[in-house]
Scaffold this active site. Structure first.
Site, PDB file in Angstrom:
ATOM      1  N   HIS A  24      45.586  41.905  41.541  1.00 32.07           N
ATOM      2  CA  HIS A  24      44.354  42.079  40.769  1.00 32.07           C
ATOM      3  C   HIS A  24      43.658  43.383  41.171  1.00 32.07           C
ATOM      4  O   HIS A  24      43.666  44.327  40.407  1.00 32.07           O
ATOM      5  CB  HIS A  24      43.400  40.884  40.874  1.00 32.07           C
ATOM      6  N   ASP A  58      50.633  35.435  36.430  1.00 30.21           N
ATOM      7  CA  ASP A  58      49.620  34.701  37.190  1.00 30.21           C
ATOM      8  C   ASP A  58      49.472  33.251  36.734  1.00 30.21           C
ATOM      9  O   ASP A  58      50.290  32.402  37.065  1.00 30.21           O
ATOM     10  CB  ASP A  58      48.297  35.465  37.109  1.00 30.21           C
ATOM     11  N   HIS A  60      46.513  34.249  51.194  1.00 27.96           N
ATOM     12  CA  HIS A  60      45.946  34.015  49.867  1.00 27.96           C
ATOM     13  C   HIS A  60      44.929  35.081  49.486  1.00 27.96           C
ATOM     14  O   HIS A  60      44.969  35.645  48.391  1.00 27.96           O
ATOM     15  CB  HIS A  60      45.302  32.629  49.797  1.00 27.96           C
ATOM     16  N   HIS A 104      45.868  38.218  47.099  1.00 22.07           N
ATOM     17  CA  HIS A 104      44.813  38.360  46.076  1.00 22.07           C
ATOM     18  C   HIS A 104      43.686  39.203  46.669  1.00 22.07           C
ATOM     19  O   HIS A 104      43.280  38.966  47.815  1.00 22.07           O
ATOM     20  CB  HIS A 104      44.194  37.000  45.736  1.00 22.07           C
ATOM     21  N   ARG A 131      38.622  27.364  38.185  1.00 16.98           N
ATOM     22  CA  ARG A 131      39.280  27.035  39.448  1.00 16.98           C
ATOM     23  C   ARG A 131      39.093  25.566  39.814  1.00 16.98           C
ATOM     24  O   ARG A 131      40.008  24.921  40.326  1.00 16.98           O
ATOM     25  CB  ARG A 131      38.749  27.942  40.570  1.00 16.98           C
ATOM     26  N   ARG A 163      39.157  35.659  51.579  1.00 23.37           N
ATOM     27  CA  ARG A 163      38.313  34.463  51.620  1.00 23.37           C
ATOM     28  C   ARG A 163      39.012  33.317  52.343  1.00 23.37           C
ATOM     29  O   ARG A 163      38.376  32.521  53.027  1.00 23.37           O
ATOM     30  CB  ARG A 163      37.992  33.994  50.186  1.00 23.37           C
TER      31      ARG A 163
END
Length: 454
Positions: A269, A320, A206, A232, A83, A209
Site C-alpha cells: 500500500h 489484496d 503485519h 502493510h 475490518r 501497528r
C-alpha cells in the site's frame, strides 16, 4: 523431454520480438529462446505471449467476502468498519474451507493473467484461539489450494502480536491471528519441506501497528537471507496519525529508522507518503505493493505514483481483498486513479517508454517477480515457463499493431483477452477455462453454503 511454444510476437525483456520459439525443460524452466525462426507446423503456436504476472499481495480467505460488505451502515463506513466484518468472517473459516476458497481465487487469478501469488497469511490458529496440532496447518491448506490450481506461490506467514501502536493487546476477535516471533519462525521452519520451484516461503510482519520494531528486527534476523519480507504500511491516514501520536514518526519514516530496508522488502500500500519517504523507498530498491482495486474499495487513497516513478522506484500489483482478480483492472486503475487525481492523461510514462500500458505492464512484471523471491516475471533462460497467451482472434487484437497490443489489452473494454495460461510449462488454462474448474467451483460452492448459514 523439451517442450516448445512458437509465438509470432513474444514480450521479451527487450520488448516485443517477432518469430520466437520458447523452450522449457521438465523442471518447468525456460531452457532456450530462439528468435527470427520459422514455425514448425506440428508445434503449438500463438500470436502474442507475455510473461505471467505476479499478484504480490493476497489474503485468500477474503475472496469469500467479496460483494458482501457493499451495504451502508448506520454511520460513515470506512476501512475500519469493513475490518470488523472481516474479523467476524475470519473467525468462522476452517482450514479445509481455506483451501477451497484459495483454489477458487487462484483459478480466477490464473484465468485473468496472474501466474504467481504472494499470500500474506495471518489466520494461523483455530477459532478457539489455540494452535492446531500442526502449527502450519492453515498455511499448508492454502499452499494445497495453490497446488490444486497450478499457480506459483510465495507463502508469507504473518507476525501479528498487537492490536495497535504502543503494543496494545489483541482484541478477542483477533485471536486467530495471534503470533510472536518464535511461533512465526516455527511455522516457517515447518514449511521448509514445501519449498520447491513452485513454492517459496518468506515472512510478513503485519504492520507497525501489529508488530513492534524489535519483533520485526528479530523475525528478519531469524529468516534466511534470500527470503522475501512483506509488510502493510501507511494504508490509511488514521494509521499515519496514530503512528505519529505514538512514536513521533510517520510509518514509513519509522520503518526506515528502525530496519534495514532493501530489495527483499515489499511495502504494501504505502498510500500516504511524503517526499522524503518516496525518496527513501525508491533508493532502498524495495517494492511498493500497490493494490488499486482494494485501495479503491476500502477508500484508502492514491499512491504517489508520478513522484515514485520519477525517483525510479520499483512497484508491482496485488489483489489484496479480491474485489477483483484481474491484472488488467489493477493496471488500468493504477493509471486511472492518477488521471483522476491529477486531472490529466497518460500519467505513468517515462522518457524511454511513452506507452502507458507497456510501461506499467513491464514494471509490474519486474516488481512482482522481485517481491515473490522466485525466478519469474520474464521470458528468459532460467526463469519459470510462466506465460499468458492473448486471444489474437478477438476483435480488439485482430486489427492491432504489435505496438498497440498491451494498450488494447489494458484500455479497451472488459472482455478477458487472456486465452491460455502456462505455469512452469504446464497448461493450466486453455481457451479461458481452468483445467480443474468444475471441481474447484463445486468445492467452493459447498464451502460458501456452509459459511452463509452462520
Amino acid at each position: 523431454m523439451v517442450q516448445t511454444l512458437f509465438a509470432k510476437q513474444a514480450l521479451l525483456p527487450s520488448g516485443w520480438t517477432s518469430d520466437v520459439r520458447l523452450h522449457w525443460n521438465d523442471d518447468g524452466n525456460l531452457s532456450q529462446i530462439e528468435t527470427a525462426v520459422t514455425a514448425d507446423p506440428y508445434e503449438r503456436q500463438c500470436g502474442y505471449v507475455s510473461p505471467g504476472m505476479t499478484n504480490l499481495h493476497s489474503h485468500a480467505f477474503q475472496r469469500a467476502m467479496a460483494g458482501m460488505t457493499e451495504v451502508a451502515g448506520e454511520g460513515p463506513d470506512s476501512f475500519w468498519t469493513w475490518r470488523d466484518l472481516m474479523y467476524r468472517y475470519a473467525l468462522a473459516i476452517s482450514p479445509e474451507q481455506m483451501q477451497a476458497i484459495a483454489a477458487q481465487l487462484y483459478s480466477e487469478c490464473l484465468r485473468h493473467g496472474y501466474t504467481s501469488v504472494c499470500e500474506f497469511h495471518y489466520v494461523h490458529r483455530a477459532p478457539n484461539g489455540e494452535f492446531y496440532s500442526d502449527i502450519a496447518e492453515t498455511a499448508r491448506q492454502v499452499i494445497a489450494g495453490a497446488q490444486q490450481t497450478g499457480i506459483g506461490i510465495t507463502m508469507l506467514p504473518v507476525l501479528y502480536s498487537y492490536a495497535d501502536f504502543k503494543q496494545l493487546p489483541l482484541r478477542e476477535d483477533q485471536r486467530r491471528f495471534n503470533t510472536n516471533v518464535e511461533q512465526i519462525l516455527r511455522i516457517i521452519e515447518s514449511l521448509e519441506n514445501q519449498r520447491n520451484a513452485q513454492t517459496e516461503v518468506g515472512v510478513a510482519p503485519h504492520s507497525l501497528r501489529a508488530a513492534s520494531t524489535d519483533q520485526i528486527r528479530d523475525v528478519v534476523a531469524g529468516l534466511a537471507v534470500d527470503r522475501p519480507i512483506h509488510i502493510h504500511i501507511a494504508e490509511q491516514m488514521r494509521e499515519v496519525n496514530a503512528c505519529l501520536a505514538a512514536t513521533g514518526k510517520r510509518p514509513v519514516e519509522l520503518l526506515f529508522d528502525t530496519q534495514t530496508v532493501d530489495a527483499r522488502w515489499c511495502l504494501v500500500h504505502a498510500t500516504h507518503l511524503n517526499a522524503h519517504e518516496v525518496a527513501n523507498m525508491a533508493a532502498s530498491q524495495s517494492v511498493a505493493g500497490i493494490c488499486t482495486s482494494t485501495e479503491g474499495n476500502l477508500g484508502d487513497g492514491f499512491f504517489e505514483l508520478p513522484d515514485y516513478i520519477a525517483a525510479q522506484g520499483r512497484f508491482g500489483i496485488g489483489t489484496d481483498s479480491h474485489a477483483s482478480q484481474s491484472v488488467v483492472e489493477e493496471i488500468r486503475w493504477l493509471e486511472y486513479g492518477q488521471r483522476l487525481k491529477m486531472q490529466g492523461r497518460n500519467i505513468a510514462s517515462v522518457k524511454g517508454q511513452r506507452r502507458v500500458a507497456d510501461f506499467l505492464w513491464q514494471q509490474c512484471l519486474l516488481g512482482g517477480a522481485q517481491a515473490s523471491g522466485r525466478a519469474v516475471g520474464a521470458l528468459e533462460v532460467g526463469k519459470r515457463a510462466d506465460m499468458i497467451i492473448f486471444d489474437d482472434q478477438h476483435p480488439n487484437l485482430q486489427c492491432s499493431s504489435v505496438d498497440d497490443v498491451l494498450s488494447s489489452v489494458v484500455f479497451t473494454g472488459n472482455d478477458n483477452l487472456i486465452r491460455d495460461v502456462f505455469v512452469g510449462g504446464q497448461c493450466v488454462v486453455e481457451n479461458g477455462k481452468h483445467r480443474n474448474q468444475a471441481e474447484i467451483n463445486a468445492n467452493y460452492i459447498a464451502c460458501m453454503k456452509q459459511l452463509r448459514q452462520l
